[in-house]
Design a protein around this motif. Structure first.
Motif, PDB file in Angstrom:
ATOM      1  N   HIS A   1     -80.407 -60.356  37.050  1.00 48.24           N
ATOM      2  CA  HIS A   1     -80.884 -59.921  35.731  1.00 48.24           C
ATOM      3  C   HIS A   1     -82.377 -60.227  35.583  1.00 48.24           C
ATOM      4  CE1 HIS A   1     -76.986 -58.891  34.075  1.00 48.24           C
ATOM      5  NE2 HIS A   1     -76.498 -59.982  34.616  1.00 48.24           N
ATOM      6  N   THR A   2     -83.027 -59.482  34.701  1.00 51.07           N
ATOM      7  CA  THR A   2     -84.464 -59.716  34.503  1.00 51.07           C
ATOM      8  C   THR A   2     -84.690 -61.034  33.763  1.00 51.07           C
ATOM      9  OG1 THR A   2     -84.522 -58.620  32.361  1.00 51.07           O
ATOM     10  CG2 THR A   2     -84.916 -57.224  34.300  1.00 51.07           C
TER      11      THR A   2
ATOM     12  N   GLU B   1     -83.688 -60.588  30.210  1.00 56.52           N
ATOM     13  CA  GLU B   1     -82.231 -60.646  29.991  1.00 56.52           C
ATOM     14  C   GLU B   1     -81.719 -62.077  30.062  1.00 56.52           C
ATOM     15  OE1 GLU B   1     -81.089 -56.216  31.683  1.00 56.52           O
ATOM     16  OE2 GLU B   1     -81.154 -57.931  33.032  1.00 56.52           O
ATOM     17  N   ASN B   2     -82.273 -62.854  30.978  1.00 59.73           N
ATOM     18  CA  ASN B   2     -81.856 -64.256  31.072  1.00 59.73           C
ATOM     19  C   ASN B   2     -82.172 -64.997  29.782  1.00 59.73           C
ATOM     20  OD1 ASN B   2     -80.869 -65.569  33.845  1.00 59.73           O
ATOM     21  ND2 ASN B   2     -82.092 -63.759  34.313  1.00 59.73           N
TER      22      ASN B   2
ATOM     23  N   ARG C   1     -82.660 -63.683  26.750  1.00 55.44           N
ATOM     24  CA  ARG C   1     -81.853 -63.152  25.644  1.00 55.44           C
ATOM     25  C   ARG C   1     -80.437 -63.711  25.730  1.00 55.44           C
ATOM     26  NH1 ARG C   1     -82.476 -58.020  26.662  1.00 55.44           N
ATOM     27  NH2 ARG C   1     -84.500 -57.985  25.642  1.00 55.44           N
ATOM     28  N   ARG C   2     -79.899 -63.691  26.911  1.00 58.35           N
ATOM     29  CA  ARG C   2     -78.534 -64.160  27.136  1.00 58.35           C
ATOM     30  C   ARG C   2     -78.394 -65.637  26.746  1.00 58.35           C
ATOM     31  NH1 ARG C   2     -75.374 -62.414  32.358  1.00 58.35           N
ATOM     32  NH2 ARG C   2     -73.597 -63.774  32.212  1.00 58.35           N
TER      33      ARG C   2
ATOM     34  N   TYR D   1     -71.998 -61.988  26.321  1.00 55.61           N
ATOM     35  CA  TYR D   1     -73.307 -61.349  26.285  1.00 55.61           C
ATOM     36  C   TYR D   1     -73.186 -59.836  26.322  1.00 55.61           C
ATOM     37  CZ  TYR D   1     -77.857 -59.850  28.027  1.00 55.61           C
ATOM     38  OH  TYR D   1     -79.046 -59.219  28.210  1.00 55.61           O
TER      39      TYR D   1
ATOM     40  N   ARG E   1     -74.341 -58.418  21.215  1.00 56.34           N
ATOM     41  CA  ARG E   1     -75.657 -57.776  21.248  1.00 56.34           C
ATOM     42  C   ARG E   1     -76.320 -57.729  19.880  1.00 56.34           C
ATOM     43  NH1 ARG E   1     -75.917 -53.339  25.832  1.00 56.34           N
ATOM     44  NH2 ARG E   1     -74.708 -54.487  27.341  1.00 56.34           N
TER      45      ARG E   1
ATOM     46  N   GLU F   1     -78.821 -62.187  17.773  1.00 59.65           N
ATOM     47  CA  GLU F   1     -79.917 -62.680  18.612  1.00 59.65           C
ATOM     48  C   GLU F   1     -80.017 -64.197  18.495  1.00 59.65           C
ATOM     49  OE1 GLU F   1     -82.007 -61.057  20.725  1.00 59.65           O
ATOM     50  OE2 GLU F   1     -80.695 -59.347  20.399  1.00 59.65           O
TER      51      GLU F   1
ATOM     52  N   ASP G   1     -89.909 -58.221  33.006  1.00 62.37           N
ATOM     53  CA  ASP G   1     -89.081 -57.168  33.586  1.00 62.37           C
ATOM     54  C   ASP G   1     -88.713 -57.426  35.047  1.00 62.37           C
ATOM     55  OD1 ASP G   1     -89.158 -55.775  31.193  1.00 62.37           O
ATOM     56  OD2 ASP G   1     -91.092 -54.842  31.711  1.00 62.37           O
TER      57      ASP G   1
END
Ligand SMILES: Nc1ncnc2c1ncn2[C@@H]1O[C@H](COP(=O)(O)OP(=O)(O)OP(=O)(O)O)[C@@H](O)[C@H]1O
Length: 254
Positions: free
Chosen positions: A94-95, A98-99, A101-102, A115, A121, A124, A143
């Motif tokens: 994962h980007t 994403e890490n 956000r997760r 997640y 989703r 947040e 990214d």
């Protein structure tokens, strides 16, 4: 000064082995507080009991005057305690974005695929992803797949992931492990900025003595599960029982 964490008579046994034995200490808000000791001393076990990964066999842990002993790690995280891990815990495919956000979402959800669920989703994390990325110096990598970053940057990302839940107390398990000297210096500076600029209280387990002695306000030393000293870096360095159990007569702190 306000006490953020209070550990009283904490004991953790594994069968016949007492890994942590009757340990007591308090951490003030805004402190960088170190825990050191030889291999197998019980440092990680102590951390895991505070973070709710292990139940205490005896004793209590209070966070902001609430007894959190024996609470689940999810509950403890929701109260404002986050942790980083000794080894890298990022999702390599994962980007970086994403890490981050997760990591902010997990606090609110309980099942492993939370997640990816539609409800998750919409929720947040508390911290702003872009601000966290800027703070840790990874804004240009948002990214990129996390697995493509150098090991040192992956560990920095792990710190950013812990920041995503806006913790008041951050437990850091060997942040310098596996880092080269310049990465260690950068990690030390980042830890200081977490406290100085964001007001996060830090509890750090670390074997790298120059780092610990350079950034900690106070240090607890444990040996075979028992606390043998507690004081400023200078007090701990000069303590005979610490020198005998851990540091050695000819230990270099530079
Ligand atoms: N889940 C477990 N089950 C049984 N024994 C354990 C468990 N976790 C830790 N121990 C034991 O508890 C003792 C303390 O281990 P711990 O990992 O807390 O030490 P440590 O100070 O963190 O060591 P290191 O610096 O090597 O990471 C050791 O004897 C270890 O073998």
């Amino acid at each position: 000064m306000e006490r953020i964490l209070e550990v009283q008579g904490l004991t953790r046994r594994f069968g016949g082995l007492t890994a942590v034995s009757n340990v007591s200490f308090a951490v003030e808000k805004g402190e960088i507080f170190g825990i050191i000791g030889p291999n197998g001393a019980g440092k990680t076990t102590l951390f895991n009991v505070i973070a709710g990964h292990f139940q205490p066999s005896a004793g209590t842990v209070s966070f902001l005057r609430h007894d959190i002993s024996g609470h689940s790690s999810d509950e403890i995280a929701r109260r404002g305690i986050a942790r980083t891990f000794q080894s890298v815990h990022v999702f390599g495919e994962h980007t970086v974005a994403e890490n981050l956000r997760r990591a902010g979402v997990i606090r609110h959800c309980h099942h492993p695929f939370a997640y990816f669920s539609p409800q998750a989703r919409t929720r947040e994390g508390k911290a702003d992803l872009n601000e966290v990325a800027r703070f840790i110096g990874l804004a240009d990598y948002l990214d990129s797949p996390a697995g493509s970053l150098a090991y040192g940057l992956q560990k920095i990302l792990g710190i950013g992931m812990a920041m995503m839940v806006s913790p008041q107390l951050l437990l850091m398990d060997e942040p310098a492990a596996g880092l080269n000297p310049s990465e260690k210096r950068a990690a030390g500076m980042l830890i200081r900025r977490l406290r100085d600029e964001l007001g996060i209280t830090i509890l750090i387990v670390e074997h790298d003595m120059p780092l610990v002695m350079g950034i900690c306000d106070r240090i607890l030393v444990i040996n075979r599960g028992q606390q043998i000293a507690l004081g400023s870096p200078d007090e701990v360095k000069a303590d005979d029982s610490v020198i005998e159990a851990y540091l050695g007569e000819d230990y270099e702190f530079a």
